[in-house]
Design a protein around this motif. Structure first.
Motif, PDB file in Angstrom:
ATOM      1  N   GLN A 125       1.834  20.454   5.437  1.00 55.71           N
ATOM      2  CA  GLN A 125       1.399  21.708   4.823  1.00 55.71           C
ATOM      3  C   GLN A 125       1.900  22.905   5.614  1.00 55.71           C
ATOM      4  OE1 GLN A 125      -2.804  21.100   4.677  1.00 55.71           O
ATOM      5  NE2 GLN A 125      -2.691  19.777   2.866  1.00 55.71           N
ATOM      6  N   LEU A 126       1.870  22.807   6.938  1.00 50.87           N
ATOM      7  CA  LEU A 126       2.401  23.899   7.762  1.00 50.87           C
ATOM      8  C   LEU A 126       3.906  24.045   7.581  1.00 50.87           C
ATOM      9  CD1 LEU A 126       0.362  23.457  11.062  1.00 50.87           C
ATOM     10  CD2 LEU A 126       0.136  25.255   9.337  1.00 50.87           C
ATOM     11  N   THR A 127       4.602  22.935   7.438  1.00 50.82           N
ATOM     12  CA  THR A 127       6.039  22.988   7.195  1.00 50.82           C
ATOM     13  C   THR A 127       6.336  23.671   5.871  1.00 50.82           C
ATOM     14  OG1 THR A 127       6.349  20.952   8.462  1.00 50.82           O
ATOM     15  CG2 THR A 127       8.125  21.584   6.986  1.00 50.82           C
ATOM     16  N   LEU A 128       5.575  23.350   4.845  1.00 48.72           N
ATOM     17  CA  LEU A 128       5.769  23.975   3.543  1.00 48.72           C
ATOM     18  C   LEU A 128       5.498  25.471   3.599  1.00 48.72           C
ATOM     19  CD1 LEU A 128       6.408  23.607   0.542  1.00 48.72           C
ATOM     20  CD2 LEU A 128       3.966  23.197   0.185  1.00 48.72           C
ATOM     21  N   PHE A 138       5.769  27.373   6.233  1.00 49.61           N
ATOM     22  CA  PHE A 138       6.865  27.952   7.007  1.00 49.61           C
ATOM     23  C   PHE A 138       8.118  28.119   6.145  1.00 49.61           C
ATOM     24  CE2 PHE A 138      10.660  27.242   9.669  1.00 49.61           C
ATOM     25  CZ  PHE A 138      10.578  28.381  10.453  1.00 49.61           C
ATOM     26  N   LEU A 139       8.478  27.096   5.376  1.00 52.64           N
ATOM     27  CA  LEU A 139       9.666  27.182   4.536  1.00 52.64           C
ATOM     28  C   LEU A 139       9.521  28.220   3.429  1.00 52.64           C
ATOM     29  CD1 LEU A 139      10.649  23.423   4.295  1.00 52.64           C
ATOM     30  CD2 LEU A 139      11.760  25.221   5.633  1.00 52.64           C
ATOM     31  N   CYS A 140       8.327  28.345   2.878  1.00 53.22           N
ATOM     32  CA  CYS A 140       8.090  29.380   1.866  1.00 53.22           C
ATOM     33  C   CYS A 140       8.204  30.776   2.477  1.00 53.22           C
ATOM     34  CB  CYS A 140       6.731  29.190   1.216  1.00 53.22           C
ATOM     35  SG  CYS A 140       6.653  27.775   0.121  1.00 53.22           S
ATOM     36  N   THR A 141       7.727  30.937   3.708  1.00 53.95           N
ATOM     37  CA  THR A 141       7.843  32.225   4.394  1.00 53.95           C
ATOM     38  C   THR A 141       9.299  32.564   4.671  1.00 53.95           C
ATOM     39  OG1 THR A 141       5.697  31.842   5.423  1.00 53.95           O
ATOM     40  CG2 THR A 141       7.087  33.525   6.418  1.00 53.95           C
ATOM     41  N   VAL A 142      10.073  31.593   5.096  1.00 58.54           N
ATOM     42  CA  VAL A 142      11.500  31.821   5.352  1.00 58.54           C
ATOM     43  C   VAL A 142      12.223  32.195   4.055  1.00 58.54           C
ATOM     44  CG1 VAL A 142      13.640  30.673   6.031  1.00 58.54           C
ATOM     45  CG2 VAL A 142      11.599  30.393   7.414  1.00 58.54           C
ATOM     46  N   ALA A 143      11.906  31.514   2.956  1.00 64.21           N
ATOM     47  CA  ALA A 143      12.523  31.843   1.670  1.00 64.21           C
ATOM     48  C   ALA A 143      12.152  33.260   1.245  1.00 64.21           C
ATOM     49  CB  ALA A 143      12.095  30.833   0.615  1.00 64.21           C
ATOM     50  N   PRO A 179       0.835  -1.199   0.000  1.00 67.68           N
ATOM     51  CA  PRO A 179       0.000   0.000   0.000  1.00 67.68           C
ATOM     52  C   PRO A 179       0.874   1.257   0.000  1.00 67.68           C
ATOM     53  CG  PRO A 179      -0.168  -1.155   2.102  1.00 67.68           C
ATOM     54  CD  PRO A 179       0.656  -2.001   1.180  1.00 67.68           C
ATOM     55  N   ALA A 180       0.490   2.200  -0.815  1.00 66.24           N
ATOM     56  CA  ALA A 180       1.270   3.438  -0.926  1.00 66.24           C
ATOM     57  C   ALA A 180       1.114   4.267   0.345  1.00 66.24           C
ATOM     58  CB  ALA A 180       0.801   4.235  -2.132  1.00 66.24           C
ATOM     59  N   ARG A 181       2.237   4.774   0.792  1.00 66.51           N
ATOM     60  CA  ARG A 181       2.201   5.639   1.965  1.00 66.51           C
ATOM     61  C   ARG A 181       1.761   7.029   1.546  1.00 66.51           C
ATOM     62  NH1 ARG A 181       7.799   5.276   4.938  1.00 66.51           N
ATOM     63  NH2 ARG A 181       7.315   7.465   4.915  1.00 66.51           N
ATOM     64  N   ALA A 182       1.050   7.670   2.402  1.00 66.55           N
ATOM     65  CA  ALA A 182       0.600   9.033   2.111  1.00 66.55           C
ATOM     66  C   ALA A 182       1.799   9.976   2.126  1.00 66.55           C
ATOM     67  CB  ALA A 182      -0.428   9.476   3.136  1.00 66.55           C
ATOM     68  N   SER A 183       1.768  10.956   1.275  1.00 64.05           N
ATOM     69  CA  SER A 183       2.826  11.945   1.202  1.00 64.05           C
ATOM     70  C   SER A 183       2.830  12.795   2.472  1.00 64.05           C
ATOM     71  CB  SER A 183       2.616  12.826  -0.025  1.00 64.05           C
ATOM     72  OG  SER A 183       3.498  13.912  -0.006  1.00 64.05           O
ATOM     73  N   PHE A 184       4.019  13.245   2.845  1.00 66.92           N
ATOM     74  CA  PHE A 184       4.135  14.108   4.015  1.00 66.92           C
ATOM     75  C   PHE A 184       3.378  15.415   3.791  1.00 66.92           C
ATOM     76  CE2 PHE A 184       6.569  17.409   6.361  1.00 66.92           C
ATOM     77  CZ  PHE A 184       6.238  17.009   7.636  1.00 66.92           C
ATOM     78  N   LEU A 185       3.352  15.887   2.554  1.00 69.43           N
ATOM     79  CA  LEU A 185       2.664  17.143   2.260  1.00 69.43           C
ATOM     80  C   LEU A 185       1.150  17.013   2.299  1.00 69.43           C
ATOM     81  CD1 LEU A 185       4.877  18.632  -0.571  1.00 69.43           C
ATOM     82  CD2 LEU A 185       4.771  19.281   1.828  1.00 69.43           C
ATOM     83  N   SER A 186       0.644  15.797   2.322  1.00 72.53           N
ATOM     84  CA  SER A 186      -0.803  15.636   2.415  1.00 72.53           C
ATOM     85  C   SER A 186      -1.296  15.730   3.861  1.00 72.53           C
ATOM     86  CB  SER A 186      -1.235  14.308   1.799  1.00 72.53           C
ATOM     87  OG  SER A 186      -0.719  13.233   2.560  1.00 72.53           O
ATOM     88  N   THR A 187      -0.376  15.764   4.809  1.00 71.81           N
ATOM     89  CA  THR A 187      -0.753  15.895   6.217  1.00 71.81           C
ATOM     90  C   THR A 187      -0.795  17.369   6.604  1.00 71.81           C
ATOM     91  OG1 THR A 187       1.518  15.785   7.006  1.00 71.81           O
ATOM     92  CG2 THR A 187       0.349  13.693   6.756  1.00 71.81           C
TER      93      THR A 187
END
Length: 110
Positions: free
Chosen positions: A19-22, A24-29, A7-15
């Protein structure tokens, strides 16, 4: 011989955390890009105040970015060695130390 697909594992970005990590990283960039733009805006006043030539202004920008990059590498390596939480929790103490030592309004050092 039949191969069963695991079974395929869910992507980290789907949690939610991903999404909050993404975000945050976009804000830092964005803050990094804005920081470099602010230095570019300040170059004419730096040139006037320090009597620099146009050729020397490139050295100011290069020195700033190299120092900034060096501190980013130092912070990330120390976070690898000491742990992210320890490094992030030591930041306010370091800022308070710098404020009290370098700014005469906040500290007793003059």
């Amino acid at each position: 011989m039949s191969v069963t697909a695991s079974p395929a594992r869910a992507s980290f970005l789907s949690t939610r955390r991903g999404q909050l990590t993404l975000v945050f990283l976009c804000t830092v960039a964005f803050l990094d890009f804005a920081d470099v733009s602010i230095v570019n805006v300040a170059l004419p006043s730096i040139r006037h105040d320090l009597n620099f030539s146009i050729q020397n202004l490139q050295w100011v920008l290069s020195a700033y970015l190299m120092t900034y990059g060096g501190f980013l590498l130092l912070g990330s390596r120390s976070a690898d060695l000491l742990g992210r939480r320890r490094i992030l929790s030591s930041r306010p103490r370091f800022d308070n130390y710098l404020d009290s030592y370098l700014n005469p309004r906040y500290g007793s050092h003059q």
